[in-house]
Design an enzyme around this catalytic site. Sequence first.
Site, short mmCIF file in Angstrom:
data_model
loop_
_atom_site.label_atom_id
_atom_site.label_comp_id
_atom_site.label_asym_id
_atom_site.label_seq_id
_atom_site.Cartn_x
_atom_site.Cartn_y
_atom_site.Cartn_z
N GLU A 111 0.82 -1.22 0.00
CA GLU A 111 0.00 0.00 0.00
C GLU A 111 0.85 1.27 0.00
OE1 GLU A 111 -3.14 0.28 -0.54
OE2 GLU A 111 -3.38 -1.89 -0.63
N HIS B 55 1.96 2.19 -3.46
CA HIS B 55 0.93 2.91 -4.23
C HIS B 55 0.98 4.41 -3.91
CE1 HIS B 55 -0.87 -0.57 -5.93
NE2 HIS B 55 -1.42 -1.02 -4.82
#
Length: 216
Positions: free
Chosen positions: A25, A28
């Site tokens: 995550e 990203h």
Amino acid sequence: MDELTLVQRIIVWILPVVFAITVHEVAHGWVAKKYGDNTASMLGRLTLNPIKHIDLIGTIILPGLLLISGTGFIFGWAKPVPVNARNFKKPLHDMAVVAIAGPIANLLMALAWALLARLGVIIGVEAISLPLIYTGAAGISINLVLALINLLPIPPLDGSRVLTALLPHRLAWKYSQLEPYGFYILLALLYFKILNVILEYPMYAAQKVFYSIAGL
């Protein structure tokens, strides 16, 4: 790892699972920031502190149930890092790059865990080597699983963002309408063991490469 007790399996898997999901995550959000979107950064999500990313079901309950059940197939997810594509100069293209950053981060982590396992093989002292080898093998497996699953073209998985950027606009819009049903599609594939069939050969081929690096 079948010879390990449940407590030992939890100890071996907990760090690889948490790091695999968290770094995925963060990758990203980090790439999104590079392309002009500071949303994740402003919300404090560009951190390796797992508490900021933990999703009760995806980070704790599901991986835990899969581990306890002994299926040998473990995956999960964290709270998605918020990304605002309106801040990108080329929304579709940039979103695809942001999406692919997650699986790439997992592949890099799989390499790091392979090197850790290799270190265990080189040391050769059982008390030190076995924890490194077992944890390294777990790190390889969870990261390869996350990378491969996220590359599937099922909205909102990362692979769907890449496919959306490649499709004609009208077709891409229709394809994106599947997103509310993506989670249920994935669960159905898992329940009916179709996911195992889809991932079996890619996982075998990838594990062969990384286990070779690890000297396993």
